[in-house]
Every structure is written in structure tokens, then in C-alpha cells.
Design an enzyme around this catalytic site. Structure first.
Site, PDB file in Angstrom:
ATOM      1  N   SER A 531      -9.060  -2.265  -1.537  1.00  0.00           N
ATOM      2  CA  SER A 531      -7.973  -3.216  -1.320  1.00  0.00           C
ATOM      3  C   SER A 531      -8.502  -4.559  -0.814  1.00  0.00           C
ATOM      4  CB  SER A 531      -6.998  -2.559  -0.333  1.00  0.00           C
ATOM      5  OG  SER A 531      -5.790  -3.172  -0.391  1.00  0.00           O
ATOM      6  N   ASP A 718      -0.141   1.220  -8.941  1.00  0.00           N
ATOM      7  CA  ASP A 718      -0.368   0.285  -7.845  1.00  0.00           C
ATOM      8  C   ASP A 718       0.082  -1.117  -8.246  1.00  0.00           C
ATOM      9  OD1 ASP A 718      -1.384  -1.285  -5.823  1.00  0.00           O
ATOM     10  OD2 ASP A 718      -3.490  -0.932  -6.316  1.00  0.00           O
ATOM     11  N   HIS A 748      -1.508   3.021  -4.198  1.00  0.00           N
ATOM     12  CA  HIS A 748      -2.489   2.117  -3.593  1.00  0.00           C
ATOM     13  C   HIS A 748      -2.957   2.768  -2.287  1.00  0.00           C
ATOM     14  CE1 HIS A 748      -4.064  -1.940  -2.786  1.00  0.00           C
ATOM     15  NE2 HIS A 748      -3.849  -1.643  -1.529  1.00  0.00           N
TER      16      HIS A 748
END
Ligand SMILES: CCCCCCCC/C=C\CCCCCCCC(=O)O[C@H]1CC[C@@]2(C)C(=CC[C@H]3[C@@H]4CC[C@H]([C@H](C)CCCC(C)C)[C@@]4(C)CC[C@@H]32)C1
Length: 816
Positions: A531, A718, A748
């Protein structure tokens, strides 16, 4: 009756017998227990061979059998009364309903939806007759609405299905936001079909709970309506964007209009009964727990002073959100729209509380080295990559508050040379009990590893630490047999861009220079991150290139954020329904990182955890008493017409936002449901968001050329999927080595959930394999004999098996 195979003509009424035969190879035999003469039942045991979905359980199914071997019809139903009388065992070849839609034409699904709607309408009308009550008439009305939405959505899906392959990275990786939206819509429709079939078959029964079923159907109907709205928005995007482009980079106005729509759209239905319907069933209970914890935490957020106290109080108040999904949905919507950054920081850091972190560590691998170190903020001199006889000076991080130290964590499955050296230990912080062990009790240190993994954690640039990511890092260290240095960079909003980047770059350079202290010869250095951490992996490498220092040998970025501007993309529309990354929260992260919120900048204060714990405990008893009474009070206060509740209601919602009535993002005659509380989304598009070191997707080719091989592991469901697809395409266009792997059915942040279920564990294994691939390239390292002898647990032999498995993990999307 002995064992025999049934000749099965139709599964859940969705497959024609021809298709059934065609796909016979994908089925496996499961054992069914016979209940009555004519029915058999299978529970949560269907498996799909060779797929990452392998462990996905399906709710109970009832198969009705007519004479002989033919199956007349099948029903799926979790609530179907199960009788436990032992019966004969028979064997039937049965496909996984979860994977059914993978192999089916979407038209087939919609025609089934139509039949299910018609059948259920006539069954309900027939059974309720003149005695229609509130619940049955609501159910009828809902089925009619679903029918109408189904027709419109069918046409939209056909449109996308005709073109969405143009947006893929390559033919082996058919994934992009348009495909994802279609998949989510079909998943919603399949849930409706399943529930509709149950209603049709049982609405005449004595035990049929009309009110409950009406509630369930209504929730899915609302979800379908909102998804239909998203498809209209995505259609606009498709018409507007250039060929193959997923983000609306050229048209800021369009994104602004979408955000206006988003702020007023009803979202609560996605966090109540339908919560996480798009994800693997094995994740749903966890998502429910997270959402319930979040709303309870949110309710008590402003009342309490301490994290531990809030946690205790939240536990007590969570009861009402467990029993009332509508209340939970409405509250989640309110919280995500309105609570400030500090709430998210606090909640996302909840995993760092002693209780939760010790629970998590029960299942984690044990490692011999887990130290926290503080690197002094002093200039470093490193050899120039182009000419090692020359050197370059790297200054310590200075942005916002001047030179300062950088905090890191060293994790190593086995103690290696250098890791117990007094020089390294002089950098250590208080944590890390192994350091205090007398030399006689310390394990013998192993040889230096030829490679080193440097890790940057995710958390939206605003939350989490290396400790929150410790559990998967420990198993990576074992699986890869490598020391891992995870960087605890300073977090926004206190430390906006470029502080975190400077700290990560400094830690990278320090590790290159001091690799021997970390237990490595650094012949192969890889960066890994998820991320926000994925973003930092890419930007640190760009910074290394621009400074002329050695670049890493490879990057593994899991679901990275590569574009921090407000541009819309089809996968970003998922933020309307995503319990992990709602749009208003993403914005808060972006604004905090890019400094838009203008929070006073100050160095990070290290809280003395012991004194904090003492204070927390002192307040805990007080909190528990308060919590219990406030929960009782809230139960007494609750009336059906309380404002929070009404925002979940169908009619109320659609009338609540007059301002946007008549907005023409949608065709005549359609209006999505509106929310009772508007989201506050502050969306300035500042130049800093377009800075290539913030949004590497916007970097000029010259800055990306020379990057090491980049391995992207993204999730199909995601909101940031398109960031990965477009970044992979961009690198491919300039002939940079890049791979993109897209995993299915998980959200995610799956690395943080890798201990939770097989799907997330498999996805984490893919990340490990991608990192290992870099090592395979460095053949010499593999042939190191000492390494093989001292480390019998090296997974070299397993890597072949894993590679075979990976091929199946690459999304095979059926809707072409
Ligand atoms: C309308 C269209 C316009 C679209 C415009 C879009 C604009 C967006 C722009 C840019 C996007 C990029 C921004 C940066 C993204 C950064 C993403 C990023 O880094 O996101 C991470 C944020 C933290 C988190 C959510 C995450 C992963 C795992 C999560 C953790 C899993 C478990 C943890 C729980 C607290 C455990 C609870 C235990 C319990 C039972 C109480 C949980 C949920 C904490 C939070 C993390 C992903």
C-alpha cells in the site's frame, strides 16, 4: 444404497446441461448425506481444483433428486432446515457455486435473475393471498425493484464486457477496474438469486420468516441500485477516457462531479447485511468484527481519553451492532464520512495494543532476532553506482523539523553474524528482550546472508508501524531465510511529504553501508512494501537513481498507491462499498501526506509505553462502569424512528438530499439512493499530489528508466487495482522489467490478514515468491554451499511447486 454418481443436469438452475458437461473436468466428487428419499445435502465442502478459491466454502445446498439418477432441481440455502438424521451416503459431482460465475456468461445470470424474480413474486402472492402483511408486501415490492434494476444492469454489463479487455495489462492478466465492477455486480446478483430461490421454495412454509427475508432482500436490492449507479458513472468514464487509460487524468472536472455524487450517495447498505459480499466467505466474519469494532470504537471515541479504555468500552457497546446490521451500516457510514484523521490513526493502530498484538503473535513464527534500532541522523558517504571510486554524501532526513534519527526494526529468523555485535546493539531501543540475554544463552550466530530485504509498511502514510506488520514479516524471514529491516518512518499529518520518503531513503542507504551489522553481505538487496509502503519502495528507488547511489536489485510492491491525485478510475469507485478503504478516509490520508490539512509539524513523540499502560489501566475500571451504563441507556433510548436508523431506510434515504436531485450523471428515470449524512470531502488538487515522488505513475519516463525489476501484486477487489495496472503498463511501455499478479476475492491490505485464511496466506506466499524470483536471478547466491548446509529449512525446493501454483493465482476472468 451404495456409492454412485448422479447425472446432474443443472446446478442452481444456472448451467445448461451442455455447459455442465463441458466443465465436468473442474468438478470434484463430494460426499452427500441423504436426508429423505428425494433430497440430499452438501455443506461447505465444495472445492475447485487448482484454484486460489480452493478453500472457499459455500453455504449449504439442497439438491432435490427425482427418480433414477437425474437431478431435477437444486437450491442453495444457508437457512434451509437441516435434519441431522443419518442417512445413506451417495456421491455426486458438484461444481463450486462460488466459481460458477467464473465459467458463466453474464447473460445467463441475468436471465436466471429474471426467472427468480418472477417465480418468487408469484410464489409470495400465491401464499400470502389476501392476507398480505407489511413484510410480504415489502418483499413483493423489493422483488419488483430488483427485476427492474436487473434489466438495466444487464445492458450495462454487456457494454463493459464488450470492451474491458482493452484495459488489461496483458492477456494473461485480465484484470482492471471495469472487470472488477462487473464482477462485483454479478456477485451481488448471485446472492440475490440464491436468496430468491430460497424465498420461492419456502415462503409457503410455517417457519418462513417473512420479515427477516424481506430485510435481507431489501439490503441486496439497495446494494444493486447503488452498484447500478456506479456502472453509470463508470460508463461515463469509459466514454471520456482515452483508449486504454483507466484514470481520468485529463478531466479534473469529471472527477469532481463524481466526488460530489459520492458524497451524497447512500453507502450504509454495504456495511450492514451485505457487508463484504464481494469477498471470500472465509473473510466475512473477520470483516464483520472489524466493522463492529470500528463503529463501537467510533461511538466512544470522543468520550474517552485512552486507547485501552476506549477498547474496553467499545467491547461493551458492540453488542447492539452485532444484533442490528442496519444500525451498524448507518453508523459506519456516519463515522467514515465525518470522523477525523486521529480517529483512523487510533483505530488502525489498535493492533499495537498489548492485548491484540500478543493475540496475533500466538500464531506468528518465532524469530531469533527482533530488535528496534534508532539510526543516528548523520550524513553518510556512499560509493557512486556509476564509479565506485567516487563517493556521494547522503544527508539525513531534514524536511520540516531538521535532521533527526530514523527508527527501524530488524527481524531475522536466525541470529547471524553482526546482529549481536556491540556496534549494532548500541543502536538498539529498549524493546527486544534478546539483547539482554547473557552471551552463554544466546544462540550461535550463523553466517552472513548474501541478501537483505528492506521493508516499508502500509497504513495510508498516517498509521501503523513495523510492529503491526510483524507477523507476516516473521514468516517471510523464515520462508526466504533473510534478515529484514523494516522502517518506522514518521507518519503524517505530523510529518507530511517528503519526511517519510527521506527517512526511508536514509535507512536504505544506511543499510547498504552497514549491511554486515544487519547480518548480510548485501549482494542482493530487495525492497518490499504494501500500500503506502509500496509507493515508498518505488519512490525510494527513484531517489537512489537520482542520487547516483546503488539501486535495489528488485521491488515487490503489494497493492501499492501509485497515484495520489483525485482522478477517478473504475476501481476507485469501489471506495463506495469497501469496508477497508472508504473514499473519505483515503482522502484524509492523501491530504495528510501531501500536507493539505496544514497540521502543525512536530517531531514524533515516543510515548513511554509503560506509563501509558499504567494510566490506561487506572482509567479502565472507570470506563467499564461508564460503558455498561451508556450501553443500557442507548438500548433504552432506541426507537425505530431514531435518525441514525432512518438513514438506512429505503424511502427516507432517496429523499434526503434535495440539493442533488436532478443532477444528471444518471439517465432519466434513475436516481441512486441518497445518504442521510453528507460526507465532508475536501479535495484540493495541489501540485504536490502530482509530484513524481508522491505519484510515481505521473513520473516522466526518464525518471522510471533504470528502475530495478518491479513485481506488483494487486488485489482484484481493491480500489487501488487500477493504480497497479496502469503503473505496470507504463513500465512495460518503456521496456522496464515488470510483472503484475492479481489475486482474487480478498481486500486491500491482505498481507495484514495473512494469518486469517487460506486465500490471504496464498496471496502472501505469492509476494514471497516474487521476492524470491529476484534471488533466483542472482544465481551465484543460490549456489552458496555454506548457505545450503547451515539452513536446511531453505525453501528452495518448494519454490518449484509454488511457481506452478502461482499460475493459477493469476486472475482468470471469464467475462470476455
Ligand atoms: C469517486 C471517485 C474518485 C476517486 C478518487 C480517489 C482518490 C484516492 C487517491 C489516492 C489513493 C491513495 C491514498 C493512499 C492509500 C494508502 C492505502 C493504505 O496504506 O491503506 C492501509 C490503511 C490501513 C489498513 C486499512 C490497511 C490494511 C489493513 C488494515 C488492517 C487489517 C486489520 C486491522 C484492524 C484494526 C484489526 C482489528 C482487530 C479487531 C478485531 C479489533 C486494520 C483494519 C487496520 C487498518 C489497515 C490499508
Amino acid at each position: 444404497m451404495g456409492c454412485r454418481a448422479l447425472n446432474f443436469s443443472n446446478t442452481a438452475g444456472l448451467l445448461s446441461s451442455k455447459e455442465t458437461e463441458m466443465r465436468a473436468g473442474r468438478w470434484r466428487r463430494v460426499s452427500l448425506t441423504r436426508f429423505r428419499r428425494t433430497s440430499v445435502c452438501v455443506r461447505q465442502q465444495w472445492k475447485f481444483r487448482g484454484s486460489s478459491r480452493a478453500a472457499a466454502p459455500v453455504e449449504a445446498a439442497v439438491v432435490e433428486v427425482v427418480e433414477g439418477d437425474d437431478v431435477k432441481s437444486t437450491r442453495q440455502d444457508s437457512a434451509y432446515p437441516r435434519r441431522s438424521s443419518p442417512g445413506h451416503s451417495i456421491t455426486v459431482t458438484f461444481p463450486d457455486l462460488n466459481t460458477l460465475h467464473l465459467s458463466m456468461d453474464h447473460r445467463h445470470i441475468f436471465s436466471t435473475l429474471e426467472t427468480v424474480c418472477e417465480e418468487s413474486i408469484s410464489a409470495i402472492s400465491m401464499h400470502s393471498g389476501l392476507l398480505q402483511n407489511d413484510a410480504t408486501s415489502q418483499l413483493l415490492e423489493t422483488m419488483r425493484r430488483i427485476h427492474e434494476h436487473g434489466q438495466a444492469v444487464n445492458a450495462l454489463v454487456s457494454g463493459f464486457a464488450a470492451v474491458y479487455h482493452h484495459f488489461d495489462f496483458n492477456t494473461e492478466t485480465p484484470a482492471n477496474g471495469y472487470r472488477t465492477l462487473v464482477k462485483v455486480v454479478l456477485s451481488c446478483v448471485l446472492h440475490i438469486i440464491q436468496k430468491g430461490r430460497y424465498i420461492t421454495s419456502s415462503c409457503g412454509g410455517m417457519f418462513f420468516r417473512a420479515e427477516h427475508n424481506a430485510g435481507e432482500m431489501k439490503a441486496y436490492c439497495m446494494a444493486l441500485c447503488q452498484l447500478r449507479a456506479l456502472l453509470y458513472l463508470a460508463q461515463r468514464l469509459l466514454n471520456n477516457n482515452e483508449h486504454g487509460q483507466l484514470h481520468s487524468l485529463e478531466d479534473e472536472g469529471l472527477s469532481k462531479r463524481f466526488i460530489n455524487e459520492y458524497t451524497s450517495m447512500h453507502k450504509a447498505c454495504f456495511y450492514g447485511r451485505c457487508l463484504g459480499f464481494q469477498f471470500s466467505p472465509s473473510l466475512r466474519p473477520f470483516l464483520q468484527t472489524v466493522v463492529i469494532s470500528m463503529v463501537s470504537f467510533g461511538e466512544n471515541y470522543n468520550k474517552q481519553q485512552t486507547r485501552l479504555g476506549r477498547a474496553a468500552l467499545s467491547f461493551i457497546t458492540s453488542g447492539k451492532y452485532v444484533v442490528d446490521p442496519e444500525l451498524r451500516g448507518a453508523e459506519f457510514e456516519r463515522i467514515t464520512q465525518n470522523l477525523d484523521m486521529h480517529f483512523w490513526k487510533n483505530f488502525w493502530n489498535i493492533t499495537e495494543t498489548e492485548l491484540i498484538s500478543s493475540l496475533a503473535s500466538i500464531r506468528a513464527h518465532s524469530v531469533q532476532v527482533n530488535y528496534t534500532l534508532t539510526l543516528p541522523g548523520e550524513p553518510l558517504s556512499l560509493p557512486l553506482a556509476a564509479d565506485p571510486s567516487l563517493s556521494v554524501t547522503v544527508s539525513p532526513p531534514i524536511a520540516h523539523w531538521g535532521p533527526g534519527p530514523v527508527h527501524v526494526r530488524l527481524i531475522s529468523h536466525m541470529l547471524r553474524q553482526g546482529q549481536d555485535s556491540p556496534e549494532l546493539l548500541s543502536f538498539s531501543r529498549s524493546e527486544g528482550s534478546q539483547l539482554s540475554l547473557p552471551a552463554s544463552l544466546r544462540p550461535q550466530s550463523g553466517p552472513l546472508s548474501p541478501w537483505l530485504l528492506i521493508h516499508f509498511h502500509g497504513g495510508g502514510f498516517v498509521a501503523q508501524t513495523s510492529k503491526s506488520h510483524e507477523s507476516y514479516l516473521k514468516s517471510w524471514s523464515k520462508d526466504l531465510n533473510v534478515p529484514i529491516l523494516s522502517v518506522d518512518y514518521s507518519l503524517a499529518p505530523e510529518a507530511p511529504f517528503p519526511r517519510a520518503l527521506e527517512e526511508c531513503f536514509y535507512a536504505y542507504c544506511w543499510a547498504l553501508k552497514n549491511c554486515q551489522l544487519l547480518g548480510s553481505t548485501a549482494e542482493c538487496v530487495c525492497l518490499a512494501g504494501d500500500s503506502a509502503g509500496g509507493n515508498l519502495c518505488i519512490t525510494v528507488s527513484m531517489k537512489a537513481m537520482s542520487h547516483g547511489v546503488r539501486i535495489p536489485d528488485g521491488i515487490m510492491a503489494a497493492y501499492p498507491a501509485t497515484l495520489l491525485t483525485t482522478d477517478a478510475s473504475p476501481s476507485r469507485f469501489l471506495t463506495l462499498i469497501d469496508p477497508v478503504l472508504p473514499l473519505s478516509v483515503l482522502y484524509k490520508c492523501v491530504n495528510a501526506y501531501t500536507g493539505v490539512d496544514g497540521v502543525a509539524v512536530q517531531p514524533r513523540q515516543q510515548l513511554d509505553s509503560l506509563s501509558a499502560l499504567g494510566r490506561d489501566t487506572a482509567l479502565l475500571l472507570e470506563n467499564i462502569t461508564q460503558g455498561a451504563s451508556s450501553w443500557l441507556q442507548s438500548l433504552l433510548d432506541r426507537t425505530p424512528s431514531s435518525p441514525t436508523r432512518s438513514s438506512g431506510g429505503h424511502q427516507n434515504v432517496s429523499r434526503s438530499v434535495d440539493v442533488l436531485q436532478g443532477s444528471r450523471e444518471f439517465p432519466e428515470g434513475f436516481e441512486p439512493l441518497r445518504s442521510g449524512c453528507l460526507a465532508e470531502i475536501h479535495t484540493p488538487c495541489t501540485p504536490i499530489m502530482k509530484n513524481p515522488f508522491v505519484s510515481p505513475l505521473l513520473a516522466p519516463d526518464s525518471l522510471l528508466r533504470g528502475l530495478p525489476p518491479v513485481h506488483l501484486v494487486a488485489s482484484e477487489l481493491d480500489a487501488l487495482l487500477d493504480d497497479s495496472v496502469m503503473f505496470a503498463k507504463k513500465l512495460k511501455r518503456i521496456d522496464q522489467p515488470v510483472t503484475l499478479t492479481v489475486v482474487e476475492d480478498i481486500p486491500h491490505g491482505f498481507l495484514s490478514l495473512s494469518q486469517l485464511c487460506k486465500e490471504t496466506k496464498d496471496a502472501s506466499d505469492i509476494c514471497v515468491a516474487r521476492i524470491r524470483e529476484r534471488r533466483t536471478h542472482q544465481q551465484g547466491l543460490f549456489d552458496d554451499q555454506t548457505e545450503k548446509e547451515t539452513l536446511p529449512y531453505t525453501l528452495k525446493s518448494r519454490s518449484w511447486t509454488l511457481e506452478v501454483l502461482y499460475a493459477n493465482h493469476i486472475v482468470v476472468f471469464p467475462f470476455r
